[in-house]
Design a protein around this motif. Structure first.
Motif, PDB file in Angstrom:
ATOM      1  N   PHE A  27     -12.784 -19.190 -16.920  1.00  0.00           N
ATOM      2  CA  PHE A  27     -12.294 -20.442 -17.491  1.00  0.00           C
ATOM      3  C   PHE A  27     -12.882 -20.543 -18.904  1.00  0.00           C
ATOM      4  O   PHE A  27     -14.032 -20.943 -19.073  1.00  0.00           O
ATOM      5  N   PRO A  28     -12.129 -20.173 -19.956  1.00  0.00           N
ATOM      6  CA  PRO A  28     -12.712 -20.045 -21.285  1.00  0.00           C
ATOM      7  C   PRO A  28     -12.663 -21.300 -22.159  1.00  0.00           C
ATOM      8  O   PRO A  28     -13.282 -21.318 -23.226  1.00  0.00           O
ATOM      9  N   LEU A  29     -11.908 -22.317 -21.731  1.00  0.00           N
ATOM     10  CA  LEU A  29     -11.684 -23.477 -22.590  1.00  0.00           C
ATOM     11  C   LEU A  29     -12.060 -24.775 -21.901  1.00  0.00           C
ATOM     12  O   LEU A  29     -11.936 -24.902 -20.679  1.00  0.00           O
ATOM     13  N   GLN A  30     -12.496 -25.745 -22.704  1.00  0.00           N
ATOM     14  CA  GLN A  30     -12.693 -27.101 -22.194  1.00  0.00           C
ATOM     15  C   GLN A  30     -11.376 -27.847 -22.327  1.00  0.00           C
ATOM     16  O   GLN A  30     -10.934 -28.167 -23.420  1.00  0.00           O
ATOM     17  N   THR A  31     -10.744 -28.097 -21.188  1.00  0.00           N
ATOM     18  CA  THR A  31      -9.467 -28.816 -21.185  1.00  0.00           C
ATOM     19  C   THR A  31      -9.441 -29.761 -19.979  1.00  0.00           C
ATOM     20  O   THR A  31     -10.298 -29.688 -19.103  1.00  0.00           O
ATOM     21  N   LYS A  32      -8.439 -30.606 -19.922  1.00  0.00           N
ATOM     22  CA  LYS A  32      -8.241 -31.443 -18.743  1.00  0.00           C
ATOM     23  C   LYS A  32      -7.017 -30.985 -17.955  1.00  0.00           C
ATOM     24  O   LYS A  32      -6.468 -31.745 -17.154  1.00  0.00           O
ATOM     25  N   THR A  33      -6.620 -29.732 -18.177  1.00  0.00           N
ATOM     26  CA  THR A  33      -5.436 -29.197 -17.490  1.00  0.00           C
ATOM     27  C   THR A  33      -5.691 -27.855 -16.800  1.00  0.00           C
ATOM     28  O   THR A  33      -5.203 -27.635 -15.691  1.00  0.00           O
ATOM     29  N   ASP A  34      -6.426 -26.955 -17.424  1.00  0.00           N
ATOM     30  CA  ASP A  34      -6.550 -25.595 -16.901  1.00  0.00           C
ATOM     31  C   ASP A  34      -7.309 -25.586 -15.579  1.00  0.00           C
ATOM     32  O   ASP A  34      -8.420 -26.119 -15.473  1.00  0.00           O
ATOM     33  N   HIS A  35      -6.718 -24.955 -14.559  1.00  0.00           N
ATOM     34  CA  HIS A  35      -7.360 -24.891 -13.256  1.00  0.00           C
ATOM     35  C   HIS A  35      -6.685 -23.846 -12.383  1.00  0.00           C
ATOM     36  O   HIS A  35      -5.625 -23.317 -12.720  1.00  0.00           O
ATOM     37  N   VAL A  36      -7.307 -23.573 -11.257  1.00  0.00           N
ATOM     38  CA  VAL A  36      -6.731 -22.708 -10.227  1.00  0.00           C
ATOM     39  C   VAL A  36      -6.594 -23.524  -8.952  1.00  0.00           C
ATOM     40  O   VAL A  36      -7.553 -24.152  -8.501  1.00  0.00           O
ATOM     41  N   LYS A  37      -5.400 -23.503  -8.398  1.00  0.00           N
ATOM     42  CA  LYS A  37      -5.152 -24.159  -7.108  1.00  0.00           C
ATOM     43  C   LYS A  37      -5.199 -23.108  -6.016  1.00  0.00           C
ATOM     44  O   LYS A  37      -4.501 -22.086  -6.093  1.00  0.00           O
ATOM     45  N   LEU A  38      -6.046 -23.338  -5.008  1.00  0.00           N
ATOM     46  CA  LEU A  38      -6.172 -22.421  -3.882  1.00  0.00           C
ATOM     47  C   LEU A  38      -5.363 -22.969  -2.714  1.00  0.00           C
ATOM     48  O   LEU A  38      -5.450 -24.157  -2.396  1.00  0.00           O
ATOM     49  N   ILE A  39      -4.591 -22.115  -2.081  1.00  0.00           N
ATOM     50  CA  ILE A  39      -3.610 -22.560  -1.095  1.00  0.00           C
ATOM     51  C   ILE A  39      -4.019 -22.103   0.300  1.00  0.00           C
ATOM     52  O   ILE A  39      -4.349 -20.939   0.520  1.00  0.00           O
ATOM     53  N   THR A  40      -4.006 -23.042   1.243  1.00  0.00           N
ATOM     54  CA  THR A  40      -4.327 -22.752   2.633  1.00  0.00           C
ATOM     55  C   THR A  40      -3.403 -23.533   3.555  1.00  0.00           C
ATOM     56  O   THR A  40      -2.913 -24.612   3.186  1.00  0.00           O
ATOM     57  N   SER A  41      -3.187 -22.999   4.750  1.00  0.00           N
ATOM     58  CA  SER A  41      -2.370 -23.699   5.741  1.00  0.00           C
ATOM     59  C   SER A  41      -3.213 -24.564   6.665  1.00  0.00           C
ATOM     60  O   SER A  41      -2.667 -25.337   7.461  1.00  0.00           O
ATOM     61  N   LYS A  42      -4.538 -24.470   6.557  1.00  0.00           N
ATOM     62  CA  LYS A  42      -5.434 -25.242   7.422  1.00  0.00           C
ATOM     63  C   LYS A  42      -5.390 -26.722   7.017  1.00  0.00           C
ATOM     64  O   LYS A  42      -5.560 -27.062   5.848  1.00  0.00           O
ATOM     65  N   ARG A  43      -5.187 -27.593   7.992  1.00  0.00           N
ATOM     66  CA  ARG A  43      -5.071 -29.024   7.726  1.00  0.00           C
ATOM     67  C   ARG A  43      -6.242 -29.825   8.283  1.00  0.00           C
ATOM     68  O   ARG A  43      -6.750 -30.729   7.635  1.00  0.00           O
ATOM     69  N   ASN A  44      -6.622 -29.534   9.518  1.00  0.00           N
ATOM     70  CA  ASN A  44      -7.635 -30.339  10.208  1.00  0.00           C
ATOM     71  C   ASN A  44      -8.901 -29.523  10.430  1.00  0.00           C
ATOM     72  O   ASN A  44      -8.859 -28.452  11.040  1.00  0.00           O
ATOM     73  N   LEU A  45     -10.021 -30.045   9.946  1.00  0.00           N
ATOM     74  CA  LEU A  45     -11.296 -29.345  10.051  1.00  0.00           C
ATOM     75  C   LEU A  45     -12.345 -30.277  10.637  1.00  0.00           C
ATOM     76  O   LEU A  45     -12.500 -31.415  10.198  1.00  0.00           O
ATOM     77  N   SER A  46     -13.086 -29.775  11.624  1.00  0.00           N
ATOM     78  CA  SER A  46     -14.223 -30.508  12.177  1.00  0.00           C
ATOM     79  C   SER A  46     -15.548 -29.897  11.729  1.00  0.00           C
ATOM     80  O   SER A  46     -16.615 -30.401  12.072  1.00  0.00           O
ATOM     81  N   ALA A  47     -15.469 -28.835  10.958  1.00  0.00           N
ATOM     82  CA  ALA A  47     -16.646 -28.193  10.369  1.00  0.00           C
ATOM     83  C   ALA A  47     -16.152 -27.325   9.219  1.00  0.00           C
ATOM     84  O   ALA A  47     -14.965 -26.980   9.149  1.00  0.00           O
ATOM     85  N   ALA A  48     -17.056 -26.963   8.322  1.00  0.00           N
ATOM     86  CA  ALA A  48     -16.661 -26.124   7.187  1.00  0.00           C
ATOM     87  C   ALA A  48     -17.880 -25.500   6.530  1.00  0.00           C
ATOM     88  O   ALA A  48     -18.979 -26.056   6.564  1.00  0.00           O
ATOM     89  N   THR A  49     -17.646 -24.338   5.944  1.00  0.00           N
ATOM     90  CA  THR A  49     -18.599 -23.702   5.035  1.00  0.00           C
ATOM     91  C   THR A  49     -17.823 -23.251   3.812  1.00  0.00           C
ATOM     92  O   THR A  49     -16.738 -22.672   3.941  1.00  0.00           O
ATOM     93  N   VAL A  50     -18.346 -23.527   2.630  1.00  0.00           N
ATOM     94  CA  VAL A  50     -17.756 -23.057   1.374  1.00  0.00           C
ATOM     95  C   VAL A  50     -18.822 -22.292   0.615  1.00  0.00           C
ATOM     96  O   VAL A  50     -19.945 -22.786   0.435  1.00  0.00           O
ATOM     97  N   CYS A  51     -18.494 -21.078   0.183  1.00  0.00           N
ATOM     98  CA  CYS A  51     -19.410 -20.276  -0.643  1.00  0.00           C
ATOM     99  C   CYS A  51     -18.682 -19.816  -1.907  1.00  0.00           C
ATOM    100  O   CYS A  51     -17.484 -19.525  -1.878  1.00  0.00           O
TER     101      CYS A  51
END
Length: 223
Positions: A27-51
């Protein structure tokens, strides 16, 4: 040190799930638009780990991981508060704050966050070091998620603030629908063999790049 650029600029969703092993988002620039959207089919979570692993020289607030739903823009948020020098873990409208971290600029940091609805506890692992488990929220995550890297969502899929945007590099983003074991987290941090995420898997990632975000080879340091 050798760095190769594989793709320079995307404005639309990648054509297929991609293996990003050995790659990183830049991510080379300071903007209010540039981003990456990550797509998943998982909807309901009772636990999670993010690394994830990240590298930045920012001396201001910035987002590290933002998961929203229609009901809660901060469904699961990992955020660095520069003023208080803390990493904040937000679950819906509650948060845990982790201070006194050696969050050096221009350094790769591995950050893992676990949460379990049964106990309501979250725990931050910073560069392989487990920190205190804290109560945050016992409500399951429900609803269609939007997961964003590079920006913090103040509304579902938007509400970006340029002063909270991420500038730097990010890699090895995984998410699981359970609390990862101590050994698995340590294997992740040490870049050893580990079970890849079953919600988000860096080696089989469905994503959409919006704006000027690059996919590059990871930086390798010569001995």
């Amino acid at each position: 040190m050798k760095l190769l650029v594989c793709f320079v600029f995307f404005v639309a969703r990648a054509g297929a799930i991609q293996d990003l092993s050995g790659k990183m988002f830049t991510f080379p620039l300071q903007t209010k638009t540039d981003h990456v959207k990550l797509i998943t089919s998982k909807r309901n979570l009772s636990a999670a780990t993010v690394c994830h692993r990240s590298f930045t020289d920012l001396k201001r607030d910035h987002n590290l991981f933002s998961k929203s739903t229609q009901a809660s823009p901060n469904e699961f948020l990992v955020f660095y508060d520069y003023t208080n020098k803390e990493i904040e873990i937000h679950l819906k409208n509650q948060k845990a704050e982790y201070r006194s971290l050696d969050y050096k600029p221009n350094t790769w940091h591995s950050v893992c966050t676990t949460w379990d609805a049964g106990s309501g506890l979250v725990q931050l692992w910073f560069n392989g070091q487990p920190l205190t488990r804290r109560f945050v929220n016992q409500s399951n995550m429900t609803g269609e998620p939007i997961i964003i890297l590079g920006q913090e969502q103040d509304s579902h899929g938007g509400g970006f603030d340029i002063n909270q945007s991420f500038i730097g590099m990010m890699t090895d983003v995984h998410m699981w629908d359970y609390v990862l074991s101590t050994c698995e987290i340590q294997h992740y941090v040490s870049e050893l063999s580990f079970t890849p995420g079953n919600v988000l898997n860096w080696a089989a990632l469905d994503f959409q790049i919006n704006g000027r975000v690059l996919i590059e080879n990871k930086q390798m340091y010569c001995q």
